[in-house]
Design an enzyme around this catalytic site. Sequence first.
Site, short mmCIF file in Angstrom:
data_model
loop_
_atom_site.label_atom_id
_atom_site.label_comp_id
_atom_site.label_asym_id
_atom_site.label_seq_id
_atom_site.Cartn_x
_atom_site.Cartn_y
_atom_site.Cartn_z
N SER A 59 0.81 -1.22 0.00
CA SER A 59 0.00 0.00 0.00
C SER A 59 0.85 1.27 0.00
CB SER A 59 -0.95 0.00 1.20
OG SER A 59 -0.23 0.03 2.42
N GLU A 80 -4.28 -5.04 -24.10
CA GLU A 80 -3.85 -5.81 -22.94
C GLU A 80 -3.41 -4.88 -21.81
OE1 GLU A 80 -0.95 -8.78 -24.15
OE2 GLU A 80 -2.63 -10.14 -24.47
N LEU A 81 -2.69 -3.83 -22.14
CA LEU A 81 -2.18 -2.93 -21.11
C LEU A 81 -3.32 -2.25 -20.34
CD1 LEU A 81 0.36 -1.66 -19.82
CD2 LEU A 81 0.16 0.19 -21.50
N ARG A 83 -6.08 -3.27 -19.50
CA ARG A 83 -6.78 -4.14 -18.55
C ARG A 83 -6.28 -3.92 -17.13
NH1 ARG A 83 -6.34 -9.73 -22.07
NH2 ARG A 83 -7.63 -9.06 -23.84
N ARG A 85 -6.14 -1.62 -14.56
CA ARG A 85 -6.80 -0.35 -14.27
C ARG A 85 -6.54 0.15 -12.85
NH1 ARG A 85 -7.22 3.11 -15.87
NH2 ARG A 85 -9.27 4.00 -15.53
N SER A 94 -7.30 8.70 -29.94
CA SER A 94 -8.66 8.30 -30.29
C SER A 94 -8.79 8.05 -31.79
CB SER A 94 -9.66 9.39 -29.88
OG SER A 94 -10.95 9.12 -30.41
N ARG A 182 3.25 0.29 -7.02
CA ARG A 182 2.64 -1.03 -6.81
C ARG A 182 2.08 -1.59 -8.11
NH1 ARG A 182 -1.83 -2.34 -2.07
NH2 ARG A 182 -1.34 -4.56 -1.87
N ARG A 191 3.14 -9.27 -16.96
CA ARG A 191 3.40 -9.16 -18.39
C ARG A 191 4.85 -9.44 -18.77
NH1 ARG A 191 -1.57 -9.67 -20.63
NH2 ARG A 191 -3.05 -8.32 -19.57
#
Length: 217
Positions: A59, A80-81, A83, A85, A94, A182, A191
């Site tokens: 923490s 993949e990256l 994900r 969050r 965009s 963290r 990864r």
Amino acid sequence: SVPRFLSPSDASDSREDQLLGTDGEKLIEYAGRKCYDSLGAGRNSVDYHKHIRDVAHGSVLEHAQYSFWIAGVSRSFTHELVRHRVGVAISQRSTRYVDEEQSEVVHHPLTEIYASGVTQAQFKIVASQNRLLYKNVFTDVFNGLVKDGVDKFTAKKQARGAARQYLENGLTTELVWSANVRALRHVIDMRGNVAADAEIRRFAKELPRLACACVRP
């Protein structure tokens, strides 16, 4: 120093001057030591951070954050990256607002090694055809929407949204990606594993070096 903004009552506390390392490391140590009122006591900074890792006191690592501009990667990579969050922030290019007609395809690391000359030639043909299809779909949808009374700004956005359906997962993209320590450690662990896809694994293996580069004077 980084900790001084946290508590005015500590402004004259010389114990915080004993913290060593980068601003991020000092902030982590300060936060952790505040839990036990242990500033200036016990382990030195190097041993303190080793102890934090040994006991998995994750923490306190969340207080320090790093930001990266990532470019020249595929949307397969970012699918993949993004994900990951928890503890991260993402601002990505965009495809609804940006014209992708001239955007390149990022070749997968394994195709760079194993694809034959014939296959590589096919890459160029398919990419060229996709760009032409993208352009034609955009033009048809945009003109149709404008003819139906849709304003040009909205029509352009909607037309690009329709045209992007026919672009590759290998489409090049860029993003600003911020993560606390963290979260960085988690991404590196997950990864950087041999079972991960080769493109994101290459990035994960570079993350420790990139994080260190962020704090160089």
